[in-house]
Motif scaffolding. Structure first.
Motif, short mmCIF file in Angstrom:
data_model
loop_
_atom_site.label_atom_id
_atom_site.label_comp_id
_atom_site.label_asym_id
_atom_site.label_seq_id
_atom_site.Cartn_x
_atom_site.Cartn_y
_atom_site.Cartn_z
N GLY A 55 2.84 70.74 60.36
CA GLY A 55 1.91 71.10 61.37
C GLY A 55 2.62 71.17 62.74
O GLY A 55 3.63 70.92 62.98
N PRO A 56 1.72 71.74 63.78
CA PRO A 56 2.29 71.92 65.14
C PRO A 56 2.73 70.60 65.61
O PRO A 56 2.20 69.42 65.40
CB PRO A 56 1.15 72.29 65.77
CG PRO A 56 0.17 72.92 64.85
CD PRO A 56 0.43 72.27 63.42
N GLN A 57 3.93 70.25 66.27
CA GLN A 57 4.51 69.17 66.96
C GLN A 57 3.97 69.02 68.49
O GLN A 57 3.58 70.17 68.98
CB GLN A 57 5.72 69.16 66.92
CG GLN A 57 6.39 69.28 65.51
CD GLN A 57 5.73 67.95 64.59
OE1 GLN A 57 6.19 66.95 64.80
NE2 GLN A 57 4.87 68.27 63.71
N GLU A 58 3.99 67.84 68.98
CA GLU A 58 3.55 67.62 70.15
C GLU A 58 4.70 68.32 71.38
O GLU A 58 5.79 68.18 71.29
CB GLU A 58 3.58 66.28 70.59
CG GLU A 58 4.52 65.36 70.53
CD GLU A 58 4.76 64.83 69.11
OE1 GLU A 58 5.69 63.87 68.91
OE2 GLU A 58 4.35 65.24 68.19
N GLN A 59 3.98 68.78 72.66
CA GLN A 59 5.09 69.13 73.53
C GLN A 59 4.25 69.51 74.80
O GLN A 59 2.95 69.53 74.70
CB GLN A 59 5.54 70.83 73.15
CG GLN A 59 4.61 71.89 73.06
CD GLN A 59 5.47 73.06 72.62
OE1 GLN A 59 6.40 73.04 72.19
NE2 GLN A 59 4.80 74.17 73.05
N PRO A 60 4.66 69.02 75.98
CA PRO A 60 4.08 69.15 77.11
C PRO A 60 4.03 70.69 77.63
O PRO A 60 4.48 71.72 77.07
CB PRO A 60 5.06 68.63 78.31
CG PRO A 60 6.31 68.76 77.65
CD PRO A 60 6.14 68.85 76.32
#
Length: 202
Positions: free
Chosen positions: A90-95
């Motif tokens: 799934g989508p990964q964390e990022q600012p």
């Protein structure tokens, strides 16, 4: 002697008349100029994402920190409570990274409509929400001649706006993280939100 006296008097009065004319009028040339500079642009370099996670029975928070270099490797998110990362699927964390361009070395003011709280709503069910607390003002990244390099440059401001100086190439990047508040047993799905940030010459 009379003739000489008359001539001298005539010269004296002539001199007075000349001085009087010089003081009664004056002229100067007016001037005008205009300076045109580059227009400002602001674009999303990278969208904020809190990744894919499991809320758990008590809920908690997910925190995403800013990049030190725009477009660089994302730092791992921080989790509290029963919230846990769902692996690498799934989508990964990022600012969120913004890029701005304009006149070299000029000061610009970056402002936001939502400096403290943003509400994410579930796609397909607006009654399900989560609250995001963005980290604003954002971290400011200095740009190099070929792209983002280095660390934060001078910027000042609190609350809804921050003053940033563009670099020698007329560029600057900002990176903005935040903390997402997750309810206990939060309803699964995709949650989204949008807000406005504006850049203007100071």
């Amino acid at each position: 002697m009379k003739k000489v006296f008359i001539v001298l008097c005539a010269l004296a009065f002539s001199g007075i008349a000349t001085i009087g004319m010089a003081q009664s009028t004056a002229t100067a040339n007016g001037t005008s100029s205009a300076t045109l500079i580059k227009p400002l642009t602001l674009s999303v370099w990278k969208a904020m994402n809190f990744g894919t996670f499991v809320p758990g029975p008590t809920g908690g928070t997910v925190t995403v920190v800013h990049d030190n270099v725009s477009g660089g490797t994302n730092s791992p998110a921080g989790y509290t409570g029963s919230v846990s990362k769902a692996g690498t699927q799934g989508p990964q964390e990022q600012p969120m990274d913004f890029k701005m361009t304009g006149q070299a070395n000029f000061l610009v003011n970056l402002s936001t409509t939502n400096p403290t709280t943003i509400t994410l709503t579930k796609v397909g069910d607006i009654t399900k929400t989560m609250v995001l607390n963005p980290f604003f003002p954002p971290f400011v990244i200095q740009a190099g001649s070929t792209g983002p390099v280095g660390s934060g440059i001078g910027a000042r401001g609190v609350g809804p706006s921050i003053l940033i100086q563009l670099d020698l190439n007329g560029q600057a990047w900002t990176s903005e993280g935040g903390t997402l508040n997750v309810h206990a047993n939060q309803s699964p799905g995709t949650y989204q939100a949008s807000w406005t940030e504006t850049v203007a010459y100071n």
